[in-house]
Design an enzyme around this catalytic site. Structure first.
Site, short mmCIF file in Angstrom:
data_model
loop_
_atom_site.label_atom_id
_atom_site.label_comp_id
_atom_site.label_asym_id
_atom_site.label_seq_id
_atom_site.Cartn_x
_atom_site.Cartn_y
_atom_site.Cartn_z
N LYS A 148 -13.81 21.40 -13.14
CA LYS A 148 -12.57 21.78 -12.44
C LYS A 148 -12.77 23.07 -11.68
O LYS A 148 -13.40 23.98 -12.20
CB LYS A 148 -11.47 21.98 -13.49
CG LYS A 148 -10.23 22.61 -12.98
CD LYS A 148 -9.82 23.89 -13.76
CE LYS A 148 -10.70 25.06 -13.49
NZ LYS A 148 -10.19 26.34 -14.00
N THR A 149 -12.30 23.19 -10.51
CA THR A 149 -12.01 24.44 -9.81
C THR A 149 -11.77 24.15 -8.34
O THR A 149 -12.53 23.41 -7.71
CB THR A 149 -13.09 25.54 -9.95
OG1 THR A 149 -12.66 26.67 -9.18
CG2 THR A 149 -14.48 25.16 -9.49
N GLY A 190 -8.21 28.87 -13.84
CA GLY A 190 -7.22 28.70 -12.77
C GLY A 190 -6.80 27.25 -12.61
O GLY A 190 -7.59 26.33 -12.82
N ASP A 206 -12.28 26.18 -6.21
CA ASP A 206 -13.29 26.95 -5.47
C ASP A 206 -14.45 26.10 -4.96
O ASP A 206 -15.17 26.51 -4.05
CB ASP A 206 -13.88 28.06 -6.37
CG ASP A 206 -12.82 29.03 -6.85
OD1 ASP A 206 -11.68 28.94 -6.36
OD2 ASP A 206 -13.12 29.87 -7.70
N ASP A 216 -17.73 28.98 -15.75
CA ASP A 216 -17.74 29.83 -16.95
C ASP A 216 -17.23 29.06 -18.17
O ASP A 216 -17.81 29.14 -19.25
CB ASP A 216 -16.87 31.08 -16.74
CG ASP A 216 -17.54 32.07 -15.79
OD1 ASP A 216 -18.78 32.17 -15.82
OD2 ASP A 216 -16.82 32.73 -15.02
N ARG A 251 -7.26 32.07 -19.72
CA ARG A 251 -8.62 32.50 -19.43
C ARG A 251 -9.33 33.13 -20.63
O ARG A 251 -10.30 33.85 -20.45
CB ARG A 251 -8.60 33.51 -18.27
CG ARG A 251 -8.25 32.90 -16.92
CD ARG A 251 -8.68 33.80 -15.78
NE ARG A 251 -8.27 33.30 -14.48
CZ ARG A 251 -8.96 32.41 -13.77
NH1 ARG A 251 -10.07 31.92 -14.25
NH2 ARG A 251 -8.52 32.00 -12.60
P1 FBP Z 1 -11.20 29.05 -11.67
O1 FBP Z 1 -12.58 29.47 -11.30
O2 FBP Z 1 -10.85 29.36 -13.07
O3 FBP Z 1 -10.95 27.61 -11.33
O4 FBP Z 1 -10.19 29.90 -10.78
C1 FBP Z 1 -10.00 29.71 -9.44
C2 FBP Z 1 -9.21 30.82 -8.79
O5 FBP Z 1 -8.10 30.23 -8.13
C3 FBP Z 1 -10.04 31.65 -7.83
O6 FBP Z 1 -10.12 31.05 -6.56
C4 FBP Z 1 -9.29 32.95 -7.82
O7 FBP Z 1 -10.13 34.04 -7.44
C5 FBP Z 1 -8.83 33.10 -9.25
O8 FBP Z 1 -8.71 31.76 -9.74
C6 FBP Z 1 -7.52 33.80 -9.39
O9 FBP Z 1 -7.28 34.01 -10.74
P2 FBP Z 1 -5.85 34.16 -11.42
O10 FBP Z 1 -5.24 32.79 -11.47
O11 FBP Z 1 -6.16 34.65 -12.80
O12 FBP Z 1 -5.04 35.10 -10.59
#
Ligand code: FBP
Length: 547
Positions: free
Chosen positions: A198-199, A77, A201, A172, A141
């Site tokens: 990075k994230t 993400g 979250d 991950d 991803r």
């Molecule tokens: P990462 O863990 O890859 O940084 O993703 C964060 C995130 O924004 C989460 O908060 C959310 O649940 C998910 O990605 C949403 O995924 P997508 O962008 O595939 O819709």
């Protein structure tokens, strides 16, 4: 491309670096490290990259470095600041030797496997300095985990003369970076792999990684809008706003936004789990706050809900765990069944306790729980409309309480989901500096021949000049967890700690915030102006790092 006035002004911003990185550096090695748990298993799985020492960069003598090429991947993400990691990496390798080249793999780890790449030249980098988004090379991803993917990657790395690969990703993706580092080390391919945390979250953190990048900007962006909603809500005094916030499993984003905006209610998933709360317990808690405020004449309020909540309600967690294992083994059969029959099929296959819960869920939520997992095996919680589920259930409870005379007010709800809105915001000064430093540090880890390390920048509540840059062996953050029905080595996810300072600060205030209207309106991120307005780290970091 037309640029906004802010974009033009921000392009000129020179991110701050820790003092130690400003000139020539030397790597100071610490003691050998251990993984956080399951040491024997992890050691066996990572014989070449286990137990390496912590690294800290300190000022040193200037050295000459032979030219080298480096590759970079954005994984998962989007998170504000990704472009600054890349520009820090670019500036770092160019400083080592101006002949060095940087290649970006397109659309995430898939670009490495499919040999899709571009050279990132100074002109391109300059277009993206201090901007949000991952659009410089795109993200994806694809999970890098199979030997043939590693070999396909090796082919192109060899062809481009790439000595080191930097993977910018969450827990991950960094787990995969470590597996790749181990594989290339075992094969003696001479390719280093470095990770960057990075994230948005905020769940990739530990003793050595104080925060993942993007969390700061994303939380400030959501808090701005939550503050605006609170003010709207306190002006019209007729709505309850149910706001779901991204963050996947952990509730760090919801907690940080609560600390910034002081809403009437914020649910913390980790607490729900620890207290073994049911869905009905949560609904009763919210309804009680609504009823109490109504009794005081306040038929309005704001509720923050972390997107991962469903997975933390213990009964739901057991259901999801059984569904994960079942779908991992029987996904094909499930997908071959007619959509209208899928719910019945799942109910017939689950254990009686889980089948009963599954059957009681509203159609939309049940469907979402059985849909495709993301490539890492996670339920796509961002697609579950928990904010609507909760507000509907609260409405039903309040209607019953009205009959009994326990609720005297009105209840009208509005729903919001903030997630994508914050992931590509222009990085705050904090993220601009932090990311640039992470990228620059990665270049120094490469120059020092390191592999299987994550770039680390600490002491982040101090001014940037005092930040401590170095590297942490990724194996140090690992433990064994069940994924897709199998035990796998993974980086331990950092959930909200209920005995941690940020949660304690929130818990001490929440009853007051529930009763009183104590909203705080943080306003938009500022880039220019007084330092207390422009350079504050998150409340989470401030509480966690308070000495
Ligand atoms: P990462 O863990 O890859 O940084 O993703 C964060 C995130 O924004 C989460 O908060 C959310 O649940 C998910 O990605 C949403 O995924 P997508 O962008 O595939 O819709």
């Amino acid at each position: 491309m037309t640029k906004s006035a802010l974009q033009i002004a921000r392009a000129a911003y020179q991110p701050k670096l820790p003092k130690a990185l400003k000139g020539a550096v030397v790597a100071k090695e610490g003691e050998p490290t251990q993984s956080v748990a399951d040491q024997e298993e992890i050691k066996k799985l990572f014989p070449n990259t286990y137990g390496m020492p912590l690294i800290q960069f300190v000022e040193g003598e200037a050295k000459e470095y032979a030219p080298m090429n480096v590759g970079v991947i954005l994984s998962g993400g989007q998170a504000p600041g990704g472009h600054n990691v890349i520009s820090g990496l670019f500036d770092g390798i160019k400083k080592l030797n101006p002949a060095n080249k940087l290649y970006g793999f397109i659309l995430g780890p898939g670009g490495l496997v499919d040999h899709k790449y571009m050279e990132l030249t100074a002109d391109i980098i300059d277009e993206y300095r201090n901007t949000g988004g991952f659009d410089i090379i795109g993200s994806g991803r694809t999970k890098l985990e199979k030997e043939d993917q590693f070999e396909k990657g090796y082919e192109i790395l060899k062809e481009l003369g790439i000595k080191a690969l930097v993977i910018i990703g969450g827990d991950d993706s960094n787990t995969n970076a470590c597996v790749l580092a181990e594989y290339y080390a075992a094969k003696n391919y001479g390719i280093q792999v470095i990770g960057c945390p990075k994230t948005i979250d905020g769940d990739l953190k530990n003793e050595m990684i104080e925060t993942s990048f993007g969390f700061d900007t994303a939380c400030k962006t959501y808090s701005e809008v939550i503050g605006n909603i609170e003010r709207d809500c306190n002006s019209a005094r007729k709505y309850w706003h149910f706001i779901k916030l991204m963050g996947r499993s952990a509730s760090h984003i919801a907690l940080e936004c609560a600390l910034q905006t002081q809403p009437n209610i914020c649910i913390i998933s980790e607490e729900v789990e620890a207290k073994n709360m049911s869905l009905d317990d949560i609904v009763t808690y919210i309804a009680q706050v609504v009823a109490d405020r109504a009794a005081a004449g306040n038929n309005f309020g704001t509720v923050l809900i972390p997107e991962g909540l469903i997975e933390f309600i213990p009964a739901m967690k057991r259901l999801i765990a059984e569904l994960n294992d079942f779908l991992a083994a029987n996904g094909e059969e499930f997908n071959s069944i007619k959509r209208s029959k899928q719910r019945e099929y799942i109910i017939s296959k689950l254990s009686p306790e889980n089948a009963a819960i599954y059957a009681s869920l509203p159609e939309g939520v049940a469907r979402q729980l059985s849909l495709d997992r993301d490539p890492h095996g996670n339920v796509q919680v961002s697609l579950i409309e928990t904010e609507k589920l909760l507000s509907e259930m609260v409405a039903t409870k309040l209607a019953a309480w009205k009959e009994e005379g326990k609720f005297v007010g009105k209840f009208a709800a509005q729903h919001h989901f903030f997630g994508y809105e914050g992931r590509c915001a222009a990085p705050s000064n904090f993220d601009a500096d932090y990311c640039y430093s992470l990228g620059y540090t990665a270049s120094m880890l490469i120059a020092n021949g390191k592999t299987g390390y994550m770039s680390s920048v600490r002491n982040t509540t101090a001014p940037a000049a005092e930040w401590i840059a170095g590297g942490v062996p990724i194996t140090m953050m690992m433990n064994m967890e069940r994924r897709h029905g199998e035990m796998k080595p993974v980086i331990q996810k950092a959930l909200v700690k209920l005995d941690g300072a940020p949660f304690k600060a929130f818990a001490a205030m929440r009853d007051t915030w529930a009763k009183e209207t104590a909203y705080v309106y943080p306003g938009p991120i500022q880039y220019f102006g007084p330092t207390e307005v422009c350079d504050q780290p998150t409340k989470t970091l401030q509480y966690e790092q308070a000495k």
